[in-house]
Design a protein around this motif. Structure first.
Motif, PDB file in Angstrom:
ATOM      1  N   GLY A 195       0.806  -1.214   0.000  1.00 36.91           N
ATOM      2  CA  GLY A 195       0.000   0.000   0.000  1.00 36.91           C
ATOM      3  C   GLY A 195       0.841   1.267   0.000  1.00 36.91           C
ATOM      4  O   GLY A 195       0.386   2.322  -0.436  1.00 36.91           O
ATOM      5  N   GLU A 196       2.073   1.162   0.495  1.00 32.31           N
ATOM      6  CA  GLU A 196       3.007   2.287   0.496  1.00 32.31           C
ATOM      7  C   GLU A 196       3.805   2.356  -0.811  1.00 32.31           C
ATOM      8  O   GLU A 196       4.689   3.192  -0.957  1.00 32.31           O
ATOM      9  CB  GLU A 196       3.980   2.165   1.670  1.00 32.31           C
ATOM     10  N   GLY A 197       3.499   1.434  -1.740  1.00 31.34           N
ATOM     11  CA  GLY A 197       4.206   1.412  -3.014  1.00 31.34           C
ATOM     12  C   GLY A 197       5.577   0.772  -2.948  1.00 31.34           C
ATOM     13  O   GLY A 197       6.400   0.964  -3.838  1.00 31.34           O
ATOM     14  N   GLU A 198       5.823  -0.007  -1.910  1.00 32.66           N
ATOM     15  CA  GLU A 198       7.125  -0.655  -1.714  1.00 32.66           C
ATOM     16  C   GLU A 198       7.037  -2.137  -2.069  1.00 32.66           C
ATOM     17  O   GLU A 198       5.949  -2.683  -2.245  1.00 32.66           O
ATOM     18  CB  GLU A 198       7.577  -0.488  -0.257  1.00 32.66           C
ATOM     19  N   ARG A 199       8.193  -2.774  -2.141  1.00 30.90           N
ATOM     20  CA  ARG A 199       8.280  -4.221  -2.380  1.00 30.90           C
ATOM     21  C   ARG A 199       8.801  -4.900  -1.132  1.00 30.90           C
ATOM     22  O   ARG A 199       9.469  -4.279  -0.308  1.00 30.90           O
ATOM     23  CB  ARG A 199       9.187  -4.511  -3.569  1.00 30.90           C
ATOM     24  N   LEU A 200       8.521  -6.204  -1.037  1.00 28.88           N
ATOM     25  CA  LEU A 200       8.803  -6.953   0.181  1.00 28.88           C
ATOM     26  C   LEU A 200       9.519  -8.261  -0.123  1.00 28.88           C
ATOM     27  O   LEU A 200       9.180  -8.946  -1.094  1.00 28.88           O
ATOM     28  CB  LEU A 200       7.472  -7.254   0.895  1.00 28.88           C
ATOM     29  N   LEU A 201      10.472  -8.593   0.732  1.00 25.94           N
ATOM     30  CA  LEU A 201      11.129  -9.895   0.720  1.00 25.94           C
ATOM     31  C   LEU A 201      10.758 -10.593   2.015  1.00 25.94           C
ATOM     32  O   LEU A 201      10.899 -10.010   3.094  1.00 25.94           O
ATOM     33  CB  LEU A 201      12.649  -9.738   0.623  1.00 25.94           C
ATOM     34  N   VAL A 202      10.248 -11.826   1.917  1.00 26.18           N
ATOM     35  CA  VAL A 202       9.896 -12.625   3.082  1.00 26.18           C
ATOM     36  C   VAL A 202      10.856 -13.801   3.139  1.00 26.18           C
ATOM     37  O   VAL A 202      10.931 -14.587   2.195  1.00 26.18           O
ATOM     38  CB  VAL A 202       8.433 -13.124   3.015  1.00 26.18           C
ATOM     39  N   VAL A 203      11.575 -13.911   4.261  1.00 27.24           N
ATOM     40  CA  VAL A 203      12.584 -14.952   4.405  1.00 27.24           C
ATOM     41  C   VAL A 203      12.128 -15.983   5.435  1.00 27.24           C
ATOM     42  O   VAL A 203      11.731 -15.630   6.548  1.00 27.24           O
ATOM     43  CB  VAL A 203      13.946 -14.352   4.831  1.00 27.24           C
ATOM     44  N   ALA A 204      12.186 -17.251   5.036  1.00 27.97           N
ATOM     45  CA  ALA A 204      11.905 -18.385   5.925  1.00 27.97           C
ATOM     46  C   ALA A 204      12.695 -19.569   5.396  1.00 27.97           C
ATOM     47  O   ALA A 204      12.697 -19.823   4.184  1.00 27.97           O
ATOM     48  CB  ALA A 204      10.421 -18.701   5.969  1.00 27.97           C
ATOM     49  N   THR A 205      13.351 -20.273   6.277  1.00 26.94           N
ATOM     50  CA  THR A 205      14.192 -21.392   5.866  1.00 26.94           C
ATOM     51  C   THR A 205      13.382 -22.553   5.302  1.00 26.94           C
ATOM     52  O   THR A 205      13.730 -23.115   4.268  1.00 26.94           O
ATOM     53  CB  THR A 205      15.038 -21.888   7.062  1.00 26.94           C
ATOM     54  N   GLU A 206      12.299 -22.903   5.957  1.00 26.05           N
ATOM     55  CA  GLU A 206      11.523 -24.085   5.589  1.00 26.05           C
ATOM     56  C   GLU A 206      10.589 -23.836   4.408  1.00 26.05           C
ATOM     57  O   GLU A 206       9.774 -22.909   4.443  1.00 26.05           O
ATOM     58  CB  GLU A 206      10.704 -24.574   6.781  1.00 26.05           C
ATOM     59  N   GLY A 226      11.441 -16.396  12.680  1.00 24.68           N
ATOM     60  CA  GLY A 226      11.995 -16.063  13.988  1.00 24.68           C
ATOM     61  C   GLY A 226      13.505 -16.051  14.050  1.00 24.68           C
ATOM     62  O   GLY A 226      14.080 -15.806  15.100  1.00 24.68           O
ATOM     63  N   GLU A 227      14.152 -16.258  12.923  1.00 21.49           N
ATOM     64  CA  GLU A 227      15.616 -16.306  12.884  1.00 21.49           C
ATOM     65  C   GLU A 227      16.155 -15.004  12.307  1.00 21.49           C
ATOM     66  O   GLU A 227      15.859 -14.654  11.161  1.00 21.49           O
ATOM     67  CB  GLU A 227      16.071 -17.481  12.024  1.00 21.49           C
ATOM     68  N   TRP A 228      16.959 -14.290  13.105  1.00 18.90           N
ATOM     69  CA  TRP A 228      17.576 -13.053  12.649  1.00 18.90           C
ATOM     70  C   TRP A 228      18.730 -13.374  11.706  1.00 18.90           C
ATOM     71  O   TRP A 228      19.487 -14.311  11.915  1.00 18.90           O
ATOM     72  CB  TRP A 228      18.097 -12.255  13.844  1.00 18.90           C
ATOM     73  N   ARG A 229      18.851 -12.587  10.662  1.00 18.86           N
ATOM     74  CA  ARG A 229      19.953 -12.702   9.721  1.00 18.86           C
ATOM     75  C   ARG A 229      20.491 -11.308   9.462  1.00 18.86           C
ATOM     76  O   ARG A 229      19.737 -10.343   9.499  1.00 18.86           O
ATOM     77  CB  ARG A 229      19.465 -13.312   8.396  1.00 18.86           C
ATOM     78  N   GLU A 230      21.764 -11.224   9.188  1.00 13.22           N
ATOM     79  CA  GLU A 230      22.331  -9.932   8.801  1.00 13.22           C
ATOM     80  C   GLU A 230      21.868  -9.625   7.382  1.00 13.22           C
ATOM     81  O   GLU A 230      22.049 -10.426   6.481  1.00 13.22           O
ATOM     82  CB  GLU A 230      23.857  -9.978   8.879  1.00 13.22           C
ATOM     83  N   ALA A 231      21.260  -8.485   7.229  1.00 11.96           N
ATOM     84  CA  ALA A 231      20.762  -8.067   5.921  1.00 11.96           C
ATOM     85  C   ALA A 231      20.934  -6.559   5.823  1.00 11.96           C
ATOM     86  O   ALA A 231      20.545  -5.833   6.738  1.00 11.96           O
ATOM     87  CB  ALA A 231      19.298  -8.457   5.761  1.00 11.96           C
ATOM     88  N   SER A 232      21.493  -6.100   4.740  1.00 15.45           N
ATOM     89  CA  SER A 232      21.684  -4.667   4.580  1.00 15.45           C
ATOM     90  C   SER A 232      20.924  -4.166   3.357  1.00 15.45           C
ATOM     91  O   SER A 232      20.540  -4.937   2.489  1.00 15.45           O
ATOM     92  CB  SER A 232      23.175  -4.352   4.446  1.00 15.45           C
ATOM     93  N   ARG A 264      13.330  -1.177   6.191  1.00 12.61           N
ATOM     94  CA  ARG A 264      12.618  -1.681   7.375  1.00 12.61           C
ATOM     95  C   ARG A 264      12.711  -3.192   7.418  1.00 12.61           C
ATOM     96  O   ARG A 264      12.547  -3.872   6.407  1.00 12.61           O
ATOM     97  CB  ARG A 264      11.162  -1.247   7.327  1.00 12.61           C
ATOM     98  N   THR A 265      12.974  -3.689   8.630  1.00 12.82           N
ATOM     99  CA  THR A 265      13.095  -5.126   8.866  1.00 12.82           C
ATOM    100  C   THR A 265      12.080  -5.524   9.924  1.00 12.82           C
ATOM    101  O   THR A 265      11.914  -4.824  10.929  1.00 12.82           O
ATOM    102  CB  THR A 265      14.517  -5.467   9.361  1.00 12.82           C
ATOM    103  N   PHE A 266      11.418  -6.661   9.699  1.00  5.66           N
ATOM    104  CA  PHE A 266      10.454  -7.198  10.650  1.00  5.66           C
ATOM    105  C   PHE A 266      10.943  -8.567  11.096  1.00  5.66           C
ATOM    106  O   PHE A 266      11.212  -9.430  10.258  1.00  5.66           O
ATOM    107  CB  PHE A 266       9.071  -7.376  10.001  1.00  5.66           C
ATOM    108  N   LEU A 267      11.042  -8.778  12.393  1.00  7.86           N
ATOM    109  CA  LEU A 267      11.375 -10.092  12.945  1.00  7.86           C
ATOM    110  C   LEU A 267      10.136 -10.622  13.657  1.00  7.86           C
ATOM    111  O   LEU A 267       9.700 -10.051  14.660  1.00  7.86           O
ATOM    112  CB  LEU A 267      12.552 -10.005  13.922  1.00  7.86           C
ATOM    113  N   LEU A 268       9.561 -11.690  13.110  1.00  7.08           N
ATOM    114  CA  LEU A 268       8.408 -12.338  13.739  1.00  7.08           C
ATOM    115  C   LEU A 268       8.932 -13.472  14.598  1.00  7.08           C
ATOM    116  O   LEU A 268       9.740 -14.277  14.137  1.00  7.08           O
ATOM    117  CB  LEU A 268       7.454 -12.888  12.678  1.00  7.08           C
TER     118      LEU A 268
END
Length: 144
Positions: free
Chosen positions: A26-37, A92-98, A102-106
């Motif tokens: 809605g803000e016109g941005e793109r998203l990356l969702v990271v999950a190992t499984e 729930g796993e933090w990773r170094e990302a640059s 904005r970063t969200f940790l669930l």
């Protein structure tokens, strides 16, 4: 950079990803969702596609066809092939990302100690704003 910590209690990670994704798009941005499984990424994809008849959230796997065209990219790595400005660590796993605005940790009860350690490790970093959200009576409340 902003880092948001979201403590899951009632809602699944997939449902919370869909809620956040709707706002990001809605803000016109793109998203990356990271999950190992892979199974978690599939559950997230299903939730995104079923977000509502008028609000379905198009998404695809990083290993799929044309990942650069996906507004929401699901991946096991932090490579924003879609040019994402926001990233969610859904497992729930933090990773170094640059390079993300904005970063969200669930995290949930299983990963709460790791989330606390991550919060402490980010303490005092210049230009970093941390927030902590949790569900109270079914609503998301910013508590820190």
């Amino acid at each position: 950079m902003k880092v948001d910590f979201w403590q899951l209690s009632r809602d699944s990670a997939a449902k919370v990803v869909a809620m956040i994704a709707g706002r990001v798009l809605g803000e016109g941005e793109r998203l990356l969702v990271v999950a190992t499984e892979p199974e978690q990424r599939k559950a997230i994809s299903r939730e995104l596609w079923q977000a509502g008849p008028q609000n379905f959230l198009a998404n695809g796997e990083a290993a799929g066809v044309a990942p650069e065209k996906q507004p929401i990219l699901l991946s096991q790595t932090c490579d924003p092939a879609n040019g994402a400005s926001h990233i969610i660590f859904a497992d729930g796993e933090w990773r170094e990302a640059s390079g993300f605005n904005r970063t969200f940790l669930l995290f949930n009860d299983t990963t709460v100690e790791a989330a606390r350690a991550t919060w402490r490790s980010l303490d005092g970093q210049d230009g970093l704003e941390r927030s902590f959200f949790r569900q109270e009576d079914g609503k998301w409340v910013k508590v820190a």
